[in-house]
Structure formats: structure tokens, C-alpha cells
Design an enzyme around this catalytic site. Sequence first.
Site, PDB file in Angstrom:
ATOM      1  N   TYR A  77     -43.610   4.121  44.296  1.00 46.04           N
ATOM      2  CA  TYR A  77     -43.489   2.685  44.570  1.00 46.04           C
ATOM      3  C   TYR A  77     -44.707   1.901  44.061  1.00 46.04           C
ATOM      4  CZ  TYR A  77     -39.548   3.962  47.489  1.00 46.04           C
ATOM      5  OH  TYR A  77     -38.340   4.444  47.933  1.00 46.04           O
ATOM      6  N   SER A  78     -45.407   2.476  43.110  1.00 43.95           N
ATOM      7  CA  SER A  78     -46.678   1.913  42.652  1.00 43.95           C
ATOM      8  C   SER A  78     -46.518   0.587  41.926  1.00 43.95           C
ATOM      9  CB  SER A  78     -47.375   2.920  41.734  1.00 43.95           C
ATOM     10  OG  SER A  78     -48.492   2.342  41.115  1.00 43.95           O
TER      11      SER A  78
END
Length: 297
Positions: A77-78
Site C-alpha cells: 500500500y506504499s
Amino acid sequence: MDASGRDGETPIAVVLPSPLSEVHDDRVQSHGIRLYLKRDDLIHQEIPGNKWRKLKYNLAAAKDQGHSRLLTFGGAYSNHLRAVAAAGHYFGFETIGVVRGEEHQPLNDSLTYAVGQGMRLTYLDRATYRRKSEPDVLAALTERFGSCYVVPEGGGNGPGVRGCAELPSEVDVDFDVIVCACGTGSTLAGIAAGLGGTARALGFAVLKGGRFLDEEVRRLQREAFDRVTENWAVDYEFPFGGYAKRTPELDAFITDFQARHGIMLDWVYEAKMMYGLLDRIASGAFAPGTAIVAVLS
């Protein structure tokens, strides 16, 4: 590095300095506090906030060193992976994203966006990922993908810190404390190094068990400026379960903040920071008359 596109004719509309606005909220004003939001989230739609600041000098270094490919790291989810993918798209770099953990299909929205911007994804098991900065891991990656300019996870290196250090000089009001969310510690390291006078910086850790951040901030300041400042601290009490985790309490806070101020806080970083900050204000951690700048990025 300038903000022109890959063909030199399509400029990226970067909003700098980012806007500063005062928050009018009875939870703040009843304690005699003045609170301002530094809207770094408005710098650029696809490379916002500290992502732009941390990539600015890394992109320049990659260009100066003759690299055509960026390689970087992040979780599934960076926001950092998204930003590097966008930067590669606009500035003409190939991009490789090394993702922590196993591949899952279908891709989530963050990774789908990164791939859509041309990023090639690869995955490392969690044990290997913890060693991502070690020479043998990096050598295996560059052997596979070719010569790369390596951007550390979250832009956490000297060039990234130097970009963040430019933020305090943009604030055109007197303030006592500036706060930011902490993932890698690089934003806090840069902001603290860029402060003048008696102002202090406070970071809110967004990951559980992040006690390594104190030493990491010192390491990053040494790398960027060959000195360590003492004008900062990290608050570890508001991770809400850990990185990229959320709770009904945090979700309710986000909904309430949007209703009050018309701003949808990012739940991975900024919501935890703002929740923690308002909790500390309510508990009397800041003396009446304190002026605080909170960085949204």
C-alpha cells in the site's frame, strides 16, 4: 532538478510553497493553541508532499549520474511506490518497485496505479526484504534488472532529507512546534534540521514497534548534514495497530475531521498524526499560546 516533463515541453504543475491555513476548531482553541495546516498534500496530485520533497534531489542525482532506471522499495500500500512510478513516468525513468511480501492478485489500487505509470513490480519475501539494503540483495536486484539508481524505501537518504529540510523556511508565520507523520523518519529528520530558533519538531509514528525511528532520524541527519540536531522527538502512542492498519475509532475521526474542515485525511499517515496531536492538545501537553504547524503530505 526542474519540474519539466520528459519531453521538456510538459511541465509538472508543482505548487510551492505549499499553502498554509489556520485551523479553527474548538478542540484546539479552547486550550489556547493556534494550529496551522501546511498543505504539502497539494504540491502535486501524483507526487504529493514529502514524496516530492524527498524525490527532488534523488531524481537530480540519478540524472547527474547518468541513470535511466530507478529501483525502490515499499509495502503493497506504499504511497512511495506510487510517487516513484509517477516521477519515472513524468521525468523519463524506467521504474522498478520491489514489494514486501508475496504477490497477490488482483493488485490493490496503489499497485495498479504504479503499474499503470510503467512501474515493473517484483516481490521479496519478508525475511529477504528486511535485508533489502545489504549488498548481496542489492547486487541480485541489479543483476536482474540492470544498472539502477536505488531510492531507499520512503526516500530515506541524504538527498531525501535535504529536500524535506526546505519545508520550514516556507512557513511565513511564527510557530513553536511543527509536527509530521513518521514512517521512515526522513521527513522528521529533514524538518528538524531545517528549523531555526527555538522551534521544535514532533513526529507521530504510524507503525507499531517503531522505536528504531530515534536512531534512524539521527542516522539520516548525519548522512544529509554530517550533524545531529536535538530539537525533535517521536511520539509512539498512536499507530492504531500498525502500518496501513486502521480502527473504527480512527475512521470515525477521519469522518468527523472532514465534516468539520472539509479535508479527507490520509488514514495511513496523516489521520494518525492529527488524532495524536489533538489528543496531546486535549491532555495539556502544549502550553497555552503555543503555535503549531501540522504538515499534511
